[in-house]
Design a protein around this motif. Structure first.
Motif, PDB file in Angstrom:
ATOM      1  N   ALA A 240      51.487  37.516  33.037  1.00  0.00           N
ATOM      2  CA  ALA A 240      50.329  37.749  33.908  1.00  0.00           C
ATOM      3  C   ALA A 240      49.446  38.855  33.344  1.00  0.00           C
ATOM      4  O   ALA A 240      49.005  39.749  34.057  1.00  0.00           O
ATOM      5  N   VAL A 246      47.591  32.555  31.426  1.00  0.00           N
ATOM      6  CA  VAL A 246      47.694  31.857  32.711  1.00  0.00           C
ATOM      7  C   VAL A 246      47.312  30.392  32.543  1.00  0.00           C
ATOM      8  O   VAL A 246      48.003  29.483  33.035  1.00  0.00           O
ATOM      9  N   ARG A 256      51.514  29.151  37.737  1.00  0.00           N
ATOM     10  CA  ARG A 256      51.128  30.431  37.160  1.00  0.00           C
ATOM     11  C   ARG A 256      52.386  31.132  36.633  1.00  0.00           C
ATOM     12  O   ARG A 256      53.513  30.792  37.014  1.00  0.00           O
ATOM     13  N   THR A 278      46.851  39.542  36.251  1.00  0.00           N
ATOM     14  CA  THR A 278      46.131  38.287  36.483  1.00  0.00           C
ATOM     15  C   THR A 278      46.888  37.476  37.533  1.00  0.00           C
ATOM     16  O   THR A 278      47.675  36.582  37.227  1.00  0.00           O
ATOM     17  N   MET A 285      40.293  36.728  38.303  1.00  0.00           N
ATOM     18  CA  MET A 285      41.145  35.532  38.337  1.00  0.00           C
ATOM     19  C   MET A 285      40.368  34.357  38.932  1.00  0.00           C
ATOM     20  O   MET A 285      39.974  34.397  40.108  1.00  0.00           O
ATOM     21  N   PHE A 289      42.771  28.712  39.464  1.00  0.00           N
ATOM     22  CA  PHE A 289      44.160  28.976  39.083  1.00  0.00           C
ATOM     23  C   PHE A 289      45.081  29.068  40.295  1.00  0.00           C
ATOM     24  O   PHE A 289      46.266  29.368  40.149  1.00  0.00           O
TER      25      PHE A 289
END
Length: 486
Positions: A240, A246, A256, A278, A285, A289
């Motif tokens: 992360a 990611v 993730r 992240t 971000m 995602f």
């Protein structure tokens, strides 16, 4: 041998937390602290009066730069030049190691000396992967262990390993995968742990240090967790920490990074995730995602986040709020991860960046930051004998001189240390009762010529980048100077 050191301020430990003791003293018998307070009643063999100074627990840096830093040349290029710092397809097919074993050993010796000068008494190293033929190996870390023992610092060591390396065609970054090499690296890491755990009278401890999550397979992660549990070793995995990672993990696994690790059962106590910024809700971000409570995954599992403000300031990125992680029950430990390996600078940056992001001047309090550099990482390691100055704890501490004119007048000593002082104000560093730095200089190993040899290493490193660049550009085009050279 009983040593007593007196100072204007000693950062002691009582009732489960640090405390400030004005005009106090610390007494240790060999490597163990026996007294912290005033007017020690017993006889001593060595008596030191540090004067107007702070005696503080040594810093614990679990993402410590053990290399010649690369931020000087890779933290500023534009996207085209940035791709030139990734292995090209032709270089991936045909290349060898950039440095000899002796050169690699020296870069460890130099980096370790820099860490200790900055008051870091316990470390877990991190180094570049780009100049290796593939990754670190057993021999590299065996040499590091020798350097650690000679210097006298405390370290958690293990060779990093990976199943993939990034490369580029000049348009995008891709991953070349070779799981066999990652599994071999894990085998070497386990063998290293079995051979080196407890060496140097306990100064050297083992750890499993797989490289970034996108360079691992599910198998290497599962086997890493299994080996760590069986051998009772701490684990560190970068995750992360960027959008490429990611996106790669979502493409590969549908999840993730942190939810993926949670589903594997990888997140746990004595597990360290550097950066971890992240996540859903962060301003950088993308909403595409997904959503979710990644902080709960960290908190519920007892996983520790390693916050490294120096590279975050260099490369761009930061936790949305240092305090929000802690308020959710996520333990944060500070790391340097870059040059200068200056934990005081890291604490000051964490304070300033958090206040800027939140607009709250009461955020990132000095007391919390000192905990994140001392007692909190010690607790995460399961080491109640580190990160504090109290009877029965290890005699790991540093002395910071407060008399420099640049520091100015004193207020609270901890706030003064973080906001006005610097690692260069540290005059003495002691690990396990042994003085490593005295009057600002390393005294356990000969560091003469280090500066010149480090420059040679960096010059050679930078020159090698023209060979791995997809466009094979000369240095003045790939990495031009800030201003024209005349």
């Amino acid at each position: 041998m009983i040593t007593r050191i007196k100072a204007a301020f000693v950062i002691g430990y009582a009732d489960g937390d640090h405390c400030i003791l004005p005009n106090a003293e610390l007494v240790h018998e060999d490597g163990t602290i026996v007294f912290v307070g005033r007017d020690y009643p017993g006889a001593v063999d060595i008596n030191i009066d540090a004067g107007q100074a702070v005696v503080s627990p040594g810093f614990i840096d679990l993402n410590a730069l053990a290399d010649i830093d690369h931020a000087l040349f890779d933290s500023w290029p534009d996207p085209t030049r940035r791709l030139g710092l990734v292995w090209s397809e032709s270089y991936l097919r045909d290349h060898g190691a950039v440095f000899t074993r002796e050169q690699l050993r020296f870069r460890r010796e130099f980096a370790l000396s820099q860490l200790v000068r900055n008051g870091i008494t316990t470390l877990m190293p991190i180094a570049s992967e780009s100049y290796h033929e593939w990754c670190e190996d057993y021999e590299d870390l065996a040499d590091t262990a020798d350097a650690v023992e000679a210097l006298g610092v405390r370290a958690y060591l293990g060779p990093s390993y990976r199943t993939a390396v990034p490369y580029t065609d000049g348009k995008r970054v891709m991953l070349h995968e070779d799981e066999r090499r990652g599994l071999d690296g894990l085998d070497q890491a386990v063998r290293f742990a079995q051979d080196f755990e407890g060496r140097a009278h306990g100064l050297i401890r083992a750890a499993l240090l797989p490289a970034r999550i996108e360079t691992q397979t599910e198998k290497t992660l599962q086997l890493t967790r299994q080996a760590a549990d069986e051998l009772k070793l701490p684990v560190r995995l970068h995750a992360a920490q960027g959008l490429f990672e990611v996106e790669t993990m979502i493409s590969r696994t549908g999840r993730r990074p942190l939810p993926y690790l949670a589903d594997l059962g990888f997140l746990a106590e004595r597990t360290f995730i550097p950066h971890a910024w992240t996540i859903p809700g962060h301003s950088h971000m993308p909403a595409a995602f997904g959503t979710g409570d990644d902080l709960a995954l960290l908190s519920d599992s007892g996983t520790t986040v390693l916050l490294c403000p120096i590279p975050m300031a260099h490369y761009g990125g930061m936790l949305d709020s240092y305090d929000s992680y802690r308020e959710r029950g996520v333990r944060i430990a500070l790391g340097t991860d870059s040059a200068p390996p200056n934990m005081i600078r890291a604490m000051d940056l964490a304070m300033g960046m958090t206040k800027t992001l939140t607009g709250d001047r009461s955020s990132a309090q000095a007391a919390d930051l000192l905990r994140s550099a001392t007692v909190d990482p010690a607790e995460s390691l399961g080491r109640s004998d580190l990160g504090r100055l109290a009877p029965g704890a290890q005699a790991d501490y540093f002395v910071l001189d407060l008399t420099g004119s640049h520091i100015g007048p004193l207020a609270d000593p901890v706030r003064t240390l973080i906001m006005n002082a610097d690692g260069r104000d540290i005059t003495q560093v002691v690990v396990a009762g042994r003085t490593i730095v005295d009057k600002g200089e390393i005294v356990t190993v000969d560091t003469s010529g280090y500066r010149e040899r480090a420059q040679e290493f960096l010059d050679h490193y930078i020159a090698s980048l023209t060979v791995s660049d997809f466009a094979r550009r000369p240095l003045h085009e790939l990495l031009p100077p800030s201003f024209p050279l005349r």
